[in-house]
Scaffold this motif. Structure first.
Motif, PDB file in Angstrom:
ATOM      1  N   ASP A 325     -26.900 -31.433  16.883  1.00  0.00           N
ATOM      2  CA  ASP A 325     -26.370 -32.553  16.106  1.00  0.00           C
ATOM      3  C   ASP A 325     -26.362 -32.265  14.600  1.00  0.00           C
ATOM      4  OD1 ASP A 325     -26.026 -33.912  18.446  1.00  0.00           O
ATOM      5  OD2 ASP A 325     -28.003 -34.857  18.369  1.00  0.00           O
ATOM      6  N   PHE A 326     -27.080 -31.198  14.205  1.00  0.00           N
ATOM      7  CA  PHE A 326     -27.123 -30.814  12.784  1.00  0.00           C
ATOM      8  C   PHE A 326     -25.764 -30.260  12.333  1.00  0.00           C
ATOM      9  CE2 PHE A 326     -28.218 -27.431   9.607  1.00  0.00           C
ATOM     10  CZ  PHE A 326     -28.685 -28.264   8.597  1.00  0.00           C
ATOM     11  N   PHE A 327     -25.066 -29.609  13.263  1.00  0.00           N
ATOM     12  CA  PHE A 327     -23.781 -28.980  12.920  1.00  0.00           C
ATOM     13  C   PHE A 327     -22.656 -29.969  13.205  1.00  0.00           C
ATOM     14  CE2 PHE A 327     -26.676 -25.590  14.359  1.00  0.00           C
ATOM     15  CZ  PHE A 327     -26.781 -24.879  13.173  1.00  0.00           C
ATOM     16  N   ILE A 328     -21.986 -30.426  12.154  1.00  0.00           N
ATOM     17  CA  ILE A 328     -20.975 -31.476  12.326  1.00  0.00           C
ATOM     18  C   ILE A 328     -19.580 -30.869  12.427  1.00  0.00           C
ATOM     19  CG2 ILE A 328     -19.922 -33.508  11.251  1.00  0.00           C
ATOM     20  CD1 ILE A 328     -22.683 -33.973   9.908  1.00  0.00           C
ATOM     21  N   ASP A 329     -19.262 -30.051  11.460  1.00  0.00           N
ATOM     22  CA  ASP A 329     -17.924 -29.453  11.410  1.00  0.00           C
ATOM     23  C   ASP A 329     -18.037 -28.174  10.589  1.00  0.00           C
ATOM     24  OD1 ASP A 329     -15.241 -29.102  11.759  1.00  0.00           O
ATOM     25  OD2 ASP A 329     -14.653 -31.054  10.936  1.00  0.00           O
ATOM     26  N   TYR A 330     -16.963 -27.389  10.540  1.00  0.00           N
ATOM     27  CA  TYR A 330     -17.025 -26.151   9.764  1.00  0.00           C
ATOM     28  C   TYR A 330     -17.476 -26.448   8.322  1.00  0.00           C
ATOM     29  CZ  TYR A 330     -15.798 -21.831   7.462  1.00  0.00           C
ATOM     30  OH  TYR A 330     -15.871 -20.690   6.733  1.00  0.00           O
ATOM     31  N   GLY A 331     -18.547 -25.808   7.878  1.00  0.00           N
ATOM     32  CA  GLY A 331     -19.040 -26.005   6.515  1.00  0.00           C
ATOM     33  C   GLY A 331     -19.713 -27.345   6.276  1.00  0.00           C
ATOM     34  N   LYS A 332     -19.895 -28.144   7.335  1.00  0.00           N
ATOM     35  CA  LYS A 332     -20.482 -29.475   7.150  1.00  0.00           C
ATOM     36  C   LYS A 332     -21.661 -29.666   8.110  1.00  0.00           C
ATOM     37  CE  LYS A 332     -19.182 -34.284   6.824  1.00  0.00           C
ATOM     38  NZ  LYS A 332     -18.465 -35.298   7.510  1.00  0.00           N
ATOM     39  N   GLY A 393     -19.091 -18.391  17.480  1.00  0.00           N
ATOM     40  CA  GLY A 393     -17.832 -17.644  17.361  1.00  0.00           C
ATOM     41  C   GLY A 393     -16.664 -18.255  18.114  1.00  0.00           C
ATOM     42  N   MET A 394     -16.872 -19.412  18.745  1.00  0.00           N
ATOM     43  CA  MET A 394     -15.807 -20.028  19.546  1.00  0.00           C
ATOM     44  C   MET A 394     -15.240 -21.277  18.885  1.00  0.00           C
ATOM     45  SD  MET A 394     -15.285 -18.231  22.280  1.00  0.00           S
ATOM     46  CE  MET A 394     -14.498 -19.326  23.471  1.00  0.00           C
ATOM     47  N   ALA A 395     -15.897 -21.747  17.825  1.00  0.00           N
ATOM     48  CA  ALA A 395     -15.454 -22.972  17.138  1.00  0.00           C
ATOM     49  C   ALA A 395     -15.911 -22.866  15.684  1.00  0.00           C
ATOM     50  CB  ALA A 395     -16.074 -24.195  17.825  1.00  0.00           C
ATOM     51  N   GLY A 396     -15.672 -23.910  14.911  1.00  0.00           N
ATOM     52  CA  GLY A 396     -16.085 -23.903  13.501  1.00  0.00           C
ATOM     53  C   GLY A 396     -17.581 -24.061  13.316  1.00  0.00           C
ATOM     54  N   ILE A 397     -18.269 -24.362  14.413  1.00  0.00           N
ATOM     55  CA  ILE A 397     -19.737 -24.513  14.376  1.00  0.00           C
ATOM     56  C   ILE A 397     -20.311 -23.886  15.651  1.00  0.00           C
ATOM     57  CG2 ILE A 397     -19.863 -26.623  12.988  1.00  0.00           C
ATOM     58  CD1 ILE A 397     -19.962 -28.225  15.588  1.00  0.00           C
TER      59      ILE A 397
END
Ligand code: FAD
Ligand code: FES
Ligand code: FES
Length: 479
Positions: A325-332, A393-397
């Motif tokens: 849940d810490f990883f929301i989106d690429y760079g976020k 490596g499969m998504a932005g997070i």
């Protein structure tokens, strides 16, 4: 030596070469890859001197506060080469010599740390972050085998007690602050000081091992003015084994983490062995590896599959959340301004649970993953009761593969048609990108194949048949 003023972003390599005029240490890539700039940093850890090879090109000078620095110029004694240098010369381990100071320093650290016993595989790991373009590694490894098999006996071993004493005197447990409110290098000594300083300066850049931040400086030329180094915060460097897992402080290095997390499963060990190089793992931290939010980091997918939590602190407030849940989106990430990563809580595998992780790279050692797959299976006899699957490596997070997990739940290990359905579900979970590491089609194809590989291993196919070079094949027999 005491330094009272320096620009916050000064690298150790620039300071050595441009200010100290200590030019034995070379600059090759300036991004932590080649090891030409390797030096050895000595700290007291657990009552012993720990000799850690680091890449000075991506280490900030301020990170050295309270430590001993040894460069290639320090090795010879009264004009007589150090035993490591003598072995390199005798075995013809150097030709143009550009890589040689870095190789000598990496081997010197191993000479001090290996306790007089080593082998070829270990030396290959030790040298994975030292690039030699002309000699070839055979004579270098021969030199290392010769000199490191035998108790260390040099002026550093003779002076160990006095140097330990000096390090203890340097450890004044006081906050470091060099600069002013607009431009500074700060290294708080306690978590409370860190929380207060970061809340006051939420625009500051936190630096842990600087294996990412160092590259912002050397490659992106980012003008960092306010730097808060967390490496001196005592509370963040602690790790402990709890009843059912491990609590790792944010600044625990990846080398230290590997010793603990590797006990969960040999695949964790194997992935961490291939995480960067010894130098990168000596500096890089578990907190940095999570906080950077990298979609291609190796640690996060493994910890997500294991069910880890991350603990954060802002001012006096702490909170804990599931790592995914810490990883929301690429760079976020779910991290407020002024909030820092405090600890990671990593559960061990309960009885009946199995783990697998695979790192896919173009080059076996010292390479960033094209993708990383991690699996935890909870078995009920020959049936999968539950699964946690995460990919990098499969998504932005780094992300869980919920559709794959759904197909795995309740699956009999004998149901090979079900294996294929689980593998195909990768395409429901992810639409990967094409980049310089891999094409989208390759990523989707390999991710599905890794699902099958994990299931095949779980169903009893020996890892010696499913893996070419990774070491689980040797550990597997003990499972
Ligand atoms: C040559 C090389 C090889 C590499 N190979 C790999 C590899 O194989 N696999 C892999 O996953 N990565 C690899 N990396 C990337 C890097 O080593 C890791 O991401 C590393 O774990 C970062 O940790 P660090 O402590 O050095 O972070 P830093 O560079 O100090 O910081 C990274 C980011 O995290 C933030 N940060 C650090 N600590 C905290 C904290 N406690 N709270 C809040 N924010 C924080 C910083 O502000 C920054 O944004 C490699 C890097 C290099 C240079
Ligand atoms: S110059 Fe290549 S690792 Fe530092
Ligand atoms: S001796 Fe030339 S690069 Fe190693």
């Amino acid at each position: 030596m005491r330094l009272d003023g320096f620009a916050p972003r000064t690298t150790l390599l620039d300071w050595l070469r441009l200010e100290a005029r200590s030019t034995g240490t070379k600059e090759g890539c300036a991004e932590g890859d080649c090891g030409a700039c390797a030096v050895v940093v000595v700290r007291e850890r657990g009552g012993r001197l720990s000799y850690e090879p680091v890449n000075s090109c991506i280490t900030l000078i301020g990170q050295l506060d309270g430590a001993e620095l040894i460069t290639v110029e320090d090795l010879a004694e009264d004009g007589v080469l150090h035993p490591v240098q003598q072995a390199m010369a005798k075995e013809h381990g150097s030709q143009c010599g550009f890589c040689t100071p870095g190789i000598v320093m990496s081997l010197f650290a191993h000479y001090q740390a290996c306790g007089g016993a080593t082998n070829r595989a270990t030396i290959n790991d030790v040298l994975a972050g030292n690039l030699c373009r002309c000699t070839g590694y055979r004579p270098i490894v021969d030199a290392a085998l010769q000199v490191c098999n035998g108790a260390a006996a040099d002026r550093f071993t003779r002076s160990a007690a006095a140097r330990m004493q000096a390090l203890r005197m340097l450890d004044d447990k006081a906050d470091v602050f060099v600069g002013d409110a607009n431009s500074f290098f700060a290294a708080p000594a306690s978590e409370d000081s860190l929380a207060e300083l970061y809340a006051q300066h939420p625009d500051a850049t936190i630096v842990a091992g600087a294996t990412d931040v160092g590259l912002w400086i050397t490659k992106k030329l980012t003008p960092l003015e306010k730097i808060i180094h967390v490496g001196r915060v005592a509370e963040l460097s602690r790790s402990e084994e709890t009843g059912d897992g491990f609590a790792l402080g944010a600044t625990v290095s990846l080398n230290r983490a590997a010793l603990l997390l590797g006990s969960i499963d040999p695949d964790v060990s194997e992935v961490l062995r291939r995480f960067g190089s010894v130098q990168v793992r000596a500096s890089g931290t578990v907190g940095g590896s999570i906080a950077n939010g990298s979609p291609i980091g190796d640690l996060a997918p493994m910890l997500i599959a294991l069910g880890a939590d991350v603990e954060l602190r802002h001012g006096r407030q702490t909170r804990r959340l599931k790592l995914e849940d810490f990883f929301i989106d690429y760079g976020k990430q779910d991290r407020k301004r002024g909030e820092f990563v405090r600890r990671l809580h990593v559960p061990k595998l309960p009885a009946g649970a199995h783990f697998r992780a695979y790192k896919i790279t173009k080059r076996f050692d010292e390479d960033i993953s094209a993708l990383l797959a991690a699996f935890r299976f909870d078995l009920d006899g020959a049936r999968i009761a539950a699964a946690r699957v995460a990919f990098g490596g499969m998504a932005g997070i780094p992300k869980r593969a919920k559709a794959v997990e759904e197909k795995l739940r309740g699956l009999s290990l004998a149901d090979t048609r079900g294996w294929r359905a689980a593998a195909d579900a990768v395409r429901e979970d992810f639409t990967p990108l094409t980049d310089l590491r891999a094409s989208a089609a390759y990523r989707s194809g390999v991710a599905g194949n890794l699902v099958i590989k994990a299931l095949a291993e779980l169903a009893g196919v020996d890892a010696a048949a499913t893996r070419v070079a990774e070491r689980r094949s040797f550990a597997h027999a003990a499972e």
